[in-house]
Each structure stands twice: as C-alpha cells, then as structure tokens.
Design an enzyme around this catalytic site. Structure first.
Site, PDB file in Angstrom:
ATOM      1  N   SER A 128       0.828  -1.205   0.000  1.00  0.00           N
ATOM      2  CA  SER A 128       0.000   0.000   0.000  1.00  0.00           C
ATOM      3  C   SER A 128       0.861   1.254   0.000  1.00  0.00           C
ATOM      4  O   SER A 128       1.955   1.276   0.583  1.00  0.00           O
ATOM      5  CB  SER A 128      -0.904   0.014   1.232  1.00  0.00           C
ATOM      6  OG  SER A 128      -1.539   1.272   1.384  1.00  0.00           O
ATOM      7  N   TYR A 153      -2.546  -0.149   9.934  1.00  0.00           N
ATOM      8  CA  TYR A 153      -2.704  -0.712   8.593  1.00  0.00           C
ATOM      9  C   TYR A 153      -1.401  -0.595   7.811  1.00  0.00           C
ATOM     10  O   TYR A 153      -0.908  -1.568   7.216  1.00  0.00           O
ATOM     11  CB  TYR A 153      -3.834   0.002   7.858  1.00  0.00           C
ATOM     12  CG  TYR A 153      -3.931  -0.357   6.396  1.00  0.00           C
ATOM     13  CD1 TYR A 153      -4.362  -1.621   5.996  1.00  0.00           C
ATOM     14  CD2 TYR A 153      -3.589   0.562   5.413  1.00  0.00           C
ATOM     15  CE1 TYR A 153      -4.448  -1.962   4.640  1.00  0.00           C
ATOM     16  CE2 TYR A 153      -3.673   0.233   4.061  1.00  0.00           C
ATOM     17  CZ  TYR A 153      -4.099  -1.029   3.689  1.00  0.00           C
ATOM     18  OH  TYR A 153      -4.172  -1.357   2.363  1.00  0.00           O
TER      19      TYR A 153
END
Length: 327
Positions: A128, A153
């Site tokens: 990501s 995350y």
C-alpha cells in the site's frame, strides 16, 4: 493457460483481476472470507458474476485459517498466487487493531507457508502507498525510507514486505509487492471517499471533506491497476538482479498524477450533474497529506502506462453506480 490463486477474489481489485484472467483462458481459484467490513451483498454480487465462468472455483475461507490455507495449497498445484486479501482501511485500524493482526500478519504468513510448500512460480501481493506515511519527498520512490508508518494498517503492509523478503531470501520464492495508490472505479469499495461522496451528493446530503480539501491523492483507475498486475505476474524477479540478492521486488503502482481533493470533488460533481454540500474538517489521525507514485521502475520493467484520465474513470464509475443502484 495457468492456474492462479487469487485471495480476496470478491473484493474490488480481486474481482476485476479474476475477470481478466478468466477472459484470457486461465484457471482461477478464488478465496474470500466475505467479511462484513463493508456491504456483503456487493461482494456476493461480484462473486456471482465470477461463478458463471467454468474455469472459476471458489472457497469461502479466511487467510488466517492456517489449516484451511495449507489444505488448499495441498489440494491444488498453483502456478501463481495473487494475494489481495487483507483487512483494509486506515481509519478502521484505529478501532479494530486485532482484525489487522489476524488478516494482514497471520494470514500473510499462512500464504507464504503455502507458497513455500506449493512450489509456486511467483507470489504477487498487495502492499500500500500508506507505507510512506508523512514522507515529504515526492514523488514517492520505492528507494525512500518507509520505517515510520502512521497507522497500524500501514505497519502491517510494511511488515508484509519484510516477511516476503525473508521467504524470498530463505526459500528462493519469487515475490513481488505492489504499493497500490488510491484505486477507484466500477464495483469499488463503498468505504472509499469517491463512493461515499457519490452516495451523499445524489441524496443531497453533506460530504465530509477532510484537511479542508487540500489533500492530494494519486487516483488510479481499476483497469490500469489490473494491467499492471498482469504485467508484473509474468515478470518474475531473479536473485541475480539488483543489490538484494533474493528473488524479491517492490513496485509502486499508481497514476503518477496526484489530484487535490477539492478538484476531485469538482470533477465528480460534473459527472453527477449535481453540486455537493461540503462539511470541511481537519485531517483525521492516520491520514497523509499527499500520495504520489514514482512508477519509473514499473514503466521500465513492464512498460506500465496508465491510460485512464480521472474524468473518464469517474464518468465510468458514476454510470455503473447509477445502474447498480437503479438511480
């Protein structure tokens, strides 16, 4: 023809990627736990489209299920594994950290172990752009230091890259991580801003505009993402390439053209033919002011060139949205 395992096949990217692989004649084994992080009906309807294809088979299974994952790998001889299953969302990681540990860490180890024992040719997995945190150097390069994530995350995605390197080094498993930059398009995720904005604007409700609309995002259309994944899948890293001396690679995959949120909303309003009611707010914890992908490596290695302008991509999304929700 090859056999590909796609984890998270009922998710946004997994659904589109599965479609493309099936259309070109590959066999796809899809895995998804169909969790309720967002509307399960949307996931089921994506899945129902895939199930019409004879070369598609589906397993409702959680990647954190060690026994189930290892049995799946033992049952099939996969050529490639595209690992997209993960607990997504920066903001939700502030509320439910354990979901990220189970899915993104435990689940990733299970996939790595399956690949280790399954003799697969290449593992491609989702990282990501969030790993860059508050990186001030732009565009973001895979050579930049990413040791300071600002959300759990992001930390789990950085951990995935480290774990993949370890398995590439120890067991010579070719692995490629893709740092996705704000993917959007038809059949997208309802928790994403463009989806929430569309719903609110059509209902004449206010939209929350964080950082007073000054954030910039490298919005990347789903078809460009899929073409990038397909190119990377067949570009298997070798231990002899580069300085790492392991069959391991990390790429940014983005549009390379960041757009300010205020401008993005204006384009969306034009596509919808309606103005928005804006509720301006400060930046939320875990968010970053800008994402901007340096994709030179991906262009050099697989000739990656995003083809979809934001105006065209949002128009296609709005058309799908109105059809899907009968508006």
């Amino acid at each position: 023809m090859v056999k590909v395992l796609i984890t998270g096949c009922a998710g946004f990217i997994g659904f589109h990627l599965s479609h493309h692989l099936l259309r070109r004649g590959d066999t796809v084994v899809g895995l998804d736990n169909l969790n309720s992080y967002y509307d399960v009906t949307l996931k089921q309807e994506r899945l129902s489209q895939l199930k019409t294809q004879s070369e598609f088979s589906f397993y409702q299974l959680d990647v954190a299920d060690q026994k189930g994952i290892l049995e799946l790998f033992a049952q099939h001889n996969f050529d490639y594994v595209i690992h997209l299953a993960a607990q997504a969302g920066v903001r939700y990681s502030l509320e439910n950290p354990y979901a990220y540990v189970d899915s993104n860490l435990v689940g990733f180890v299970n996939i790595l172990e399956g690949c280790r024992h399954g003799n697969i040719e290449h593992l491609v997995y989702a990282s990501s752009s969030s790993v860059y945190g508050k990186n001030k150097k732009i565009p973001f390069s895979t050579n930049d230091n990413v040791d300071h994530p600002i959300s759990l995350y992001a930390a789990t995605k950085k951990a995935n890259e480290l774990m993949a390197h370890t398995y590439s080094h120890l067991y010579k498993i070719p692995t490629t991580g893709l740092r996705f930059f704000t993917v959007y398009g038809p059949w997208g995720r309802p928790d994403m801003a463009y989806f929430l904005f569309t719903k609110a604007i059509l209902a004449e409700q206010a939209i929350n505009v964080f950082n007073y609309g000054k954030m910039k995002r490298d919005f990347t259309y789903i078809d460009d993402i899929v073409q990038g994944i397909l190119g990377v899948m067949n570009h298997i890293p070798k231990a002899s390439e580069g300085d790492i001396q392991a069959p391991y690679k990390i790429y940014n995959i983005g549009n390379n053209q960041p757009v300010e949120l205020g401008k993005f909303i204006q384009i969306l309003e034009n596509c919808l033919g309606k103005s928005s009611i804006k509720n301006y707010l400060p930046m939320q914890p875990g968010d970053v002011p800008i994402t901007y992908a340096d994709v030179d490596d991906l262009t050099k290695d697989i000739n990656f060139r995003p083809q979809t302008p934001l105006e065209d991509g949002l128009k296609k999304f709005v058309t799908w949205y109105k059809q899907y929700y009968n508006i």
